[in-house]
Design a protein around this motif. Structure first.
Motif, PDB file in Angstrom:
ATOM      1  N   ARG A  97       0.830  -1.205   0.000  1.00 33.20           N
ATOM      2  CA  ARG A  97       0.000   0.000   0.000  1.00 33.20           C
ATOM      3  C   ARG A  97       0.867   1.260   0.000  1.00 33.20           C
ATOM      4  NH1 ARG A  97      -1.622   2.044   5.817  1.00 33.20           N
ATOM      5  NH2 ARG A  97       0.139   1.308   7.049  1.00 33.20           N
ATOM      6  N   VAL A  98       0.184   2.402   0.007  1.00 34.71           N
ATOM      7  CA  VAL A  98       0.846   3.704   0.133  1.00 34.71           C
ATOM      8  C   VAL A  98       0.449   4.254   1.511  1.00 34.71           C
ATOM      9  CG1 VAL A  98       1.151   5.993  -0.860  1.00 34.71           C
ATOM     10  CG2 VAL A  98       0.621   4.046  -2.349  1.00 34.71           C
ATOM     11  N   PRO A  99       1.294   4.070   2.521  1.00 38.36           N
ATOM     12  CA  PRO A  99       0.866   4.356   3.891  1.00 38.36           C
ATOM     13  C   PRO A  99       0.674   5.829   4.223  1.00 38.36           C
ATOM     14  CG  PRO A  99       3.175   3.746   3.850  1.00 38.36           C
ATOM     15  CD  PRO A  99       2.647   3.514   2.469  1.00 38.36           C
ATOM     16  N   GLU A 301       0.490  17.151  -4.806  1.00 38.41           N
ATOM     17  CA  GLU A 301       1.509  16.535  -3.958  1.00 38.41           C
ATOM     18  C   GLU A 301       1.131  15.106  -3.583  1.00 38.41           C
ATOM     19  OE1 GLU A 301       1.681  20.933  -3.614  1.00 38.41           O
ATOM     20  OE2 GLU A 301       0.085  19.442  -3.509  1.00 38.41           O
ATOM     21  N   ALA A 302      -0.146  14.896  -3.249  1.00 37.07           N
ATOM     22  CA  ALA A 302      -0.587  13.560  -2.851  1.00 37.07           C
ATOM     23  C   ALA A 302      -0.562  12.599  -4.032  1.00 37.07           C
ATOM     24  CB  ALA A 302      -1.986  13.626  -2.256  1.00 37.07           C
ATOM     25  N   LEU A 303      -1.026  13.048  -5.199  1.00 38.79           N
ATOM     26  CA  LEU A 303      -1.023  12.185  -6.376  1.00 38.79           C
ATOM     27  C   LEU A 303       0.398  11.808  -6.776  1.00 38.79           C
ATOM     28  CD1 LEU A 303      -3.828  13.909  -8.464  1.00 38.79           C
ATOM     29  CD2 LEU A 303      -3.925  11.615  -7.464  1.00 38.79           C
ATOM     30  N   THR A 304       1.316  12.737  -6.642  1.00 38.48           N
ATOM     31  CA  THR A 304       2.721  12.448  -6.936  1.00 38.48           C
ATOM     32  C   THR A 304       3.259  11.381  -5.980  1.00 38.48           C
ATOM     33  OG1 THR A 304       3.132  14.664  -7.810  1.00 38.48           O
ATOM     34  CG2 THR A 304       5.047  13.432  -7.023  1.00 38.48           C
ATOM     35  N   ALA A 305       2.958  11.531  -4.689  1.00 38.03           N
ATOM     36  CA  ALA A 305       3.416  10.549  -3.700  1.00 38.03           C
ATOM     37  C   ALA A 305       2.790   9.178  -3.935  1.00 38.03           C
ATOM     38  CB  ALA A 305       3.097  11.047  -2.291  1.00 38.03           C
ATOM     39  N   ILE A 306       1.517   9.159  -4.297  1.00 34.21           N
ATOM     40  CA  ILE A 306       0.839   7.891  -4.582  1.00 34.21           C
ATOM     41  C   ILE A 306       1.513   7.188  -5.751  1.00 34.21           C
ATOM     42  CG2 ILE A 306      -1.296   6.892  -5.515  1.00 34.21           C
ATOM     43  CD1 ILE A 306      -2.819   8.996  -3.827  1.00 34.21           C
ATOM     44  N   CYS A 307       1.803   7.931  -6.806  1.00 38.33           N
ATOM     45  CA  CYS A 307       2.447   7.342  -7.990  1.00 38.33           C
ATOM     46  C   CYS A 307       3.828   6.794  -7.670  1.00 38.33           C
ATOM     47  CB  CYS A 307       2.563   8.400  -9.094  1.00 38.33           C
ATOM     48  SG  CYS A 307       1.004   8.829  -9.857  1.00 38.33           S
ATOM     49  N   THR A 309       5.310   6.093  -4.823  1.00 32.43           N
ATOM     50  CA  THR A 309       5.351   5.011  -3.829  1.00 32.43           C
ATOM     51  C   THR A 309       4.829   3.710  -4.415  1.00 32.43           C
ATOM     52  OG1 THR A 309       5.002   6.618  -2.049  1.00 32.43           O
ATOM     53  CG2 THR A 309       4.625   4.298  -1.522  1.00 32.43           C
ATOM     54  N   THR A 310       3.749   3.774  -5.187  1.00 32.60           N
ATOM     55  CA  THR A 310       3.200   2.568  -5.811  1.00 32.60           C
ATOM     56  C   THR A 310       4.204   1.944  -6.771  1.00 32.60           C
ATOM     57  OG1 THR A 310       0.932   3.416  -5.635  1.00 32.60           O
ATOM     58  CG2 THR A 310       1.323   1.658  -7.232  1.00 32.60           C
ATOM     59  N   ALA A 314       6.259  -1.690  -6.540  1.00 36.56           N
ATOM     60  CA  ALA A 314       6.338  -2.675  -7.614  1.00 36.56           C
ATOM     61  C   ALA A 314       7.788  -3.031  -7.907  1.00 36.56           C
ATOM     62  CB  ALA A 314       5.655  -2.131  -8.869  1.00 36.56           C
ATOM     63  N   ARG A 315       8.661  -2.031  -7.932  1.00 37.30           N
ATOM     64  CA  ARG A 315      10.071  -2.297  -8.213  1.00 37.30           C
ATOM     65  C   ARG A 315      10.706  -3.147  -7.104  1.00 37.30           C
ATOM     66  NH1 ARG A 315      13.834   2.492 -10.230  1.00 37.30           N
ATOM     67  NH2 ARG A 315      13.324   3.445  -8.208  1.00 37.30           N
ATOM     68  N   CYS A 316      10.366  -2.862  -5.864  1.00 36.05           N
ATOM     69  CA  CYS A 316      10.898  -3.661  -4.751  1.00 36.05           C
ATOM     70  C   CYS A 316      10.475  -5.119  -4.880  1.00 36.05           C
ATOM     71  CB  CYS A 316      10.421  -3.086  -3.416  1.00 36.05           C
ATOM     72  SG  CYS A 316      11.255  -1.563  -2.932  1.00 36.05           S
TER      73      CYS A 316
END
Length: 329
Positions: A97-99, A301-307, A309-310, A314-316
């Protein structure tokens, strides 16, 4: 890695396509349909799926995902109460998730709802558009020197507490785990908070313990003329009891960004529809109620963080690393 994004809107596609080039090896396809048992098959050939807060991801959905050899569920939101985590573990599906995409975004929206409702901005806006500049029925209340009750003092609740403190309000707080950073707030039992607060703002997760936390019994414990705001989860409030409290003139104002029926309506255009048997429609009929469509997160700012982090989640997963954003039962 190929990911199918469910329930996507135009802003999702704009932001994710903007940042995707920074994550080579990850491919995204977008679907308007929500993730549910009838639509899982759309993800055939994908390695992962991504859903938003309004998707109900039950056992059968997860079972069908596993049948397609999909073992990563990305949530582009903080909440995960809509996911059957026990089933996810059983089918060896990792949930990430995006905490904390932007606590301030949601907290600022909570205060925007507070001010809009208590100063009757929504009524004034519509009135002036019709060249009606009268002030009858627009009297509000001043927040300065009033008491704010913050239920849940995680990142968002703490941000709201700081905003209220900045408005010159006395801040009471209730949480199972007090936040030591809020040295200006007084932690009190829930009943005391309800009895003393002029503003009650909900910022706690939805669990079995908090489901219908606001009900007719807790409403009766509140001050007459209280302002109630909810930007957390609709299920925290028993809507029928809220309607009863509004009709009894218990509330000076109510501001809701979330509500129990939102799964049926949220993020869709029903402007030409008649919402028969809708409790939300009943709430909208009250002049002291302001409702928005679960948009507290909707800032640049929130949409940028959501993108970011998501995509990092996926990369992790792709590289076999942990991100710290995994969710387990």
């Amino acid at each position: 890695m190929k990911i199918l994004f469910y329930g996507t809107k135009e802003y999702d596609q704009i932001y994710f396509e903007k940042y995707l080039p920074e994550y080579p090896g990850i491919e995204i396809e977008f679907a308007h349909a929500e993730l549910e048992k009838q639509t899982v098959s759309l993800a055939a050939g994908c390695d992962a799926v991504c859903a938003f807060v309004n998707a109900e991801i039950h056992r059968e959905v997860l079972q069908r995902m596993a049948g397609l050899d999909i073992h990563l569920l990305l949530l582009r939101c903080a909440g995960f109460n809509q996911v059957d985590l026990n089933a996810a573990a059983e089918y060896k599906i990792t949930v990430m998730r995006v905490p904390g995409y932007s606590p301030e975004a949601v907290a600022e929206h909570a205060m925007a709802l507070t001010l809009t409702a208590c100063r009757r901005i929504h009524k004034a806006y519509n009135r002036v558009r019709e060249n009606d500049f009268s002030l009858q029925g627009l009297a509000g209340v001043t927040l300065c020197q009033k008491t704010a009750g913050i239920i849940g003092t995680g990142k968002i609740g703490a941000a709201m507490a700081r905003i209220c403190h900045g408005f010159g309000m006395r801040v009471l707080a209730y949480d199972v785990y007090p936040n030591s950073d809020l040295d200006f707030a007084s932690y009190v039992p829930l009943d005391e908070l309800l009895a003393q607060s002029d503003l009650v703002s909900l910022h706690c997760p939805l669990t079995d313990a908090t489901h219908h936390l606001i009900n007719i019994k807790t409403i009766h414990k509140m001050k007459d003329g209280v302002i109630l705001v909810n930007t957390s989860r609709g299920g925290l409030i028993k809507t029928e009891d809220l309607v009863e409290g509004i009709r009894a003139h218990k509330f000076f104002a109510v501001g809701l960004d979330v509500y129990e029926e939102e799964k049926n309506y949220v993020y869709e255009d029903y402007s030409s529809a008649i919402l028969s048997h809708s409790t939300t429609a009943r709430l909208l009929s009250f002049p002291n109620v302001v409702i928005t469509s679960h948009q507290g997160f909707l800032t640049d700012e929130a949409l940028t963080a959501i993108c970011t982090t998501t995509l990092e989640n996926a990369r992790c997963f792709l590289e076999g690393r942990t991100s710290g954003n995994e969710v387990t039962a």
